[in-house]
Design a protein around this motif. Sequence first.
Motif, PDB file in Angstrom:
ATOM      1  N   ASP A   1       0.817  -1.207   0.000  1.00 20.91           N
ATOM      2  CA  ASP A   1       0.000   0.000   0.000  1.00 20.91           C
ATOM      3  C   ASP A   1       0.854   1.262   0.000  1.00 20.91           C
ATOM      4  N   LYS A   2       2.158   1.093   0.248  1.00 24.39           N
ATOM      5  CA  LYS A   2       3.093   2.215   0.211  1.00 24.39           C
ATOM      6  C   LYS A   2       4.266   1.839  -0.690  1.00 24.39           C
ATOM      7  N   PRO A   3       4.852   2.831  -1.360  1.00 22.82           N
ATOM      8  CA  PRO A   3       6.005   2.520  -2.201  1.00 22.82           C
ATOM      9  C   PRO A   3       7.174   1.994  -1.369  1.00 22.82           C
ATOM     10  N   ILE A   4       7.954   1.132  -1.965  1.00 23.22           N
ATOM     11  CA  ILE A   4       9.167   0.641  -1.322  1.00 23.22           C
ATOM     12  C   ILE A   4      10.304   1.549  -1.774  1.00 23.22           C
ATOM     13  N   VAL A   5      10.954   2.180  -0.843  1.00 24.55           N
ATOM     14  CA  VAL A   5      12.076   3.073  -1.157  1.00 24.55           C
ATOM     15  C   VAL A   5      13.372   2.359  -0.818  1.00 24.55           C
ATOM     16  N   LEU A   6      14.183   2.176  -1.826  1.00 28.42           N
ATOM     17  CA  LEU A   6      15.508   1.585  -1.628  1.00 28.42           C
ATOM     18  C   LEU A   6      16.537   2.566  -2.170  1.00 28.42           C
ATOM     19  N   ASP A   7      17.453   2.974  -1.314  1.00 29.21           N
ATOM     20  CA  ASP A   7      18.520   3.872  -1.711  1.00 29.21           C
ATOM     21  C   ASP A   7      19.713   3.648  -0.782  1.00 29.21           C
ATOM     22  N   ALA A   8      20.655   4.552  -0.804  1.00 25.69           N
ATOM     23  CA  ALA A   8      21.850   4.379   0.019  1.00 25.69           C
ATOM     24  C   ALA A   8      21.512   4.343   1.508  1.00 25.69           C
ATOM     25  N   ALA A   9      20.516   5.115   1.937  1.00 23.93           N
ATOM     26  CA  ALA A   9      20.147   5.166   3.361  1.00 23.93           C
ATOM     27  C   ALA A   9      19.235   4.009   3.772  1.00 23.93           C
ATOM     28  N   ASN A  10      18.363   3.595   2.886  1.00 22.09           N
ATOM     29  CA  ASN A  10      17.419   2.488   3.139  1.00 22.09           C
ATOM     30  C   ASN A  10      17.743   1.385   2.137  1.00 22.09           C
ATOM     31  N   ASN A  11      18.748   0.584   2.434  1.00 29.26           N
ATOM     32  CA  ASN A  11      19.251  -0.325   1.408  1.00 29.26           C
ATOM     33  C   ASN A  11      18.742  -1.762   1.519  1.00 29.26           C
ATOM     34  N   VAL A  12      17.811  -2.046   2.436  1.00 34.57           N
ATOM     35  CA  VAL A  12      17.303  -3.418   2.561  1.00 34.57           C
ATOM     36  C   VAL A  12      15.782  -3.401   2.623  1.00 34.57           C
ATOM     37  N   PHE A  13      15.149  -4.247   1.801  1.00 34.25           N
ATOM     38  CA  PHE A  13      13.715  -4.497   1.900  1.00 34.25           C
ATOM     39  C   PHE A  13      13.538  -5.951   2.315  1.00 34.25           C
ATOM     40  N   VAL A  14      12.818  -6.174   3.418  1.00 37.87           N
ATOM     41  CA  VAL A  14      12.551  -7.527   3.893  1.00 37.87           C
ATOM     42  C   VAL A  14      11.150  -7.919   3.445  1.00 37.87           C
ATOM     43  N   GLY A  15      11.043  -9.016   2.699  1.00 33.27           N
ATOM     44  CA  GLY A  15       9.769  -9.481   2.175  1.00 33.27           C
ATOM     45  C   GLY A  15       8.886 -10.067   3.273  1.00 33.27           C
ATOM     46  N   PRO A  16       7.652 -10.433   2.910  1.00 30.34           N
ATOM     47  CA  PRO A  16       6.697 -10.966   3.887  1.00 30.34           C
ATOM     48  C   PRO A  16       7.275 -12.135   4.685  1.00 30.34           C
ATOM     49  N   ASN A  17       7.105 -12.083   5.989  1.00 30.43           N
ATOM     50  CA  ASN A  17       7.577 -13.122   6.911  1.00 30.43           C
ATOM     51  C   ASN A  17       9.067 -13.406   6.786  1.00 30.43           C
ATOM     52  N   GLY A  18       9.811 -12.470   6.226  1.00 33.90           N
ATOM     53  CA  GLY A  18      11.263 -12.643   6.114  1.00 33.90           C
ATOM     54  C   GLY A  18      11.681 -13.705   5.116  1.00 33.90           C
ATOM     55  N   TYR A  19      10.785 -14.073   4.192  1.00 36.53           N
ATOM     56  CA  TYR A  19      11.115 -15.118   3.225  1.00 36.53           C
ATOM     57  C   TYR A  19      12.275 -14.711   2.313  1.00 36.53           C
ATOM     58  N   PHE A  20      12.394 -13.412   2.042  1.00 40.18           N
ATOM     59  CA  PHE A  20      13.490 -12.935   1.198  1.00 40.18           C
ATOM     60  C   PHE A  20      13.808 -11.489   1.547  1.00 40.18           C
ATOM     61  N   LYS A  21      14.990 -11.071   1.103  1.00 33.48           N
ATOM     62  CA  LYS A  21      15.410  -9.681   1.240  1.00 33.48           C
ATOM     63  C   LYS A  21      15.926  -9.194  -0.102  1.00 33.48           C
ATOM     64  N   VAL A  22      15.644  -7.953  -0.424  1.00 35.52           N
ATOM     65  CA  VAL A  22      16.269  -7.275  -1.545  1.00 35.52           C
ATOM     66  C   VAL A  22      17.250  -6.280  -0.941  1.00 35.52           C
ATOM     67  N   VAL A  23      18.505  -6.390  -1.331  1.00 33.67           N
ATOM     68  CA  VAL A  23      19.556  -5.577  -0.713  1.00 33.67           C
ATOM     69  C   VAL A  23      20.265  -4.742  -1.783  1.00 33.67           C
ATOM     70  N   ILE A  24      20.306  -3.434  -1.565  1.00 36.82           N
ATOM     71  CA  ILE A  24      21.065  -2.540  -2.441  1.00 36.82           C
ATOM     72  C   ILE A  24      22.493  -2.485  -1.897  1.00 36.82           C
ATOM     73  N   ASP A  25      23.442  -2.906  -2.711  1.00 37.42           N
ATOM     74  CA  ASP A  25      24.830  -2.941  -2.275  1.00 37.42           C
ATOM     75  C   ASP A  25      25.590  -1.676  -2.651  1.00 37.42           C
ATOM     76  N   LYS A  26      25.254  -1.114  -3.821  1.00 35.38           N
ATOM     77  CA  LYS A  26      25.993   0.068  -4.261  1.00 35.38           C
ATOM     78  C   LYS A  26      25.059   0.968  -5.066  1.00 35.38           C
ATOM     79  N   PHE A  27      24.895   2.202  -4.589  1.00 38.59           N
ATOM     80  CA  PHE A  27      24.012   3.177  -5.232  1.00 38.59           C
ATOM     81  C   PHE A  27      24.722   4.513  -5.224  1.00 38.59           C
ATOM     82  N   ASP A  28      24.875   5.121  -6.404  1.00 35.99           N
ATOM     83  CA  ASP A  28      25.618   6.383  -6.485  1.00 35.99           C
ATOM     84  C   ASP A  28      24.714   7.612  -6.470  1.00 35.99           C
ATOM     85  N   GLY A  29      23.444   7.427  -6.161  1.00 35.11           N
ATOM     86  CA  GLY A  29      22.493   8.538  -6.157  1.00 35.11           C
ATOM     87  C   GLY A  29      21.651   8.598  -7.411  1.00 35.11           C
ATOM     88  N   LYS A  30      22.128   7.983  -8.489  1.00 33.57           N
ATOM     89  CA  LYS A  30      21.376   7.956  -9.749  1.00 33.57           C
ATOM     90  C   LYS A  30      21.157   6.525 -10.242  1.00 33.57           C
TER      91      LYS A  30
END
Length: 102
Positions: A10-39
């Motif tokens: 219901d809300k956008p998922i923001v992934l950037d240098a400051a918020n670099n991990v999204f944990v999926g439902p019940n922790g089944y998976f994670k999306v991790v940003i390792d390197k982001f240069d701002g663009k």
Amino acid sequence: MFIEGMLENDKPIVLDAANNVFVGPNGYFKVVIDKFDGKTIQAWHVEDAKGNSTGNLAGRAQGKNIDLLINKNCRTVSHFMKRIALQVLAEQQKQIKELTKK
């Protein structure tokens, strides 16, 4: 009996240098940003609940977007696979298989 489902945030998922991990439902998976240069996202990966990790998945989209479908055998995601997703999924599964050999 509930067999399959699809979640939409219901809300956008923001992934950037400051918020670099999204944990999926019940922790089944994670999306991790390792390197982001701002663009451009230069490196990101997915981890499963056991800590298994893919390699860098930024190469295919050249850092322009993050597209991820998990579990090709799930009928729920099959609708999205009609164009190029099967090739993308095969690439991801190959990377996961190569990681598990190490």
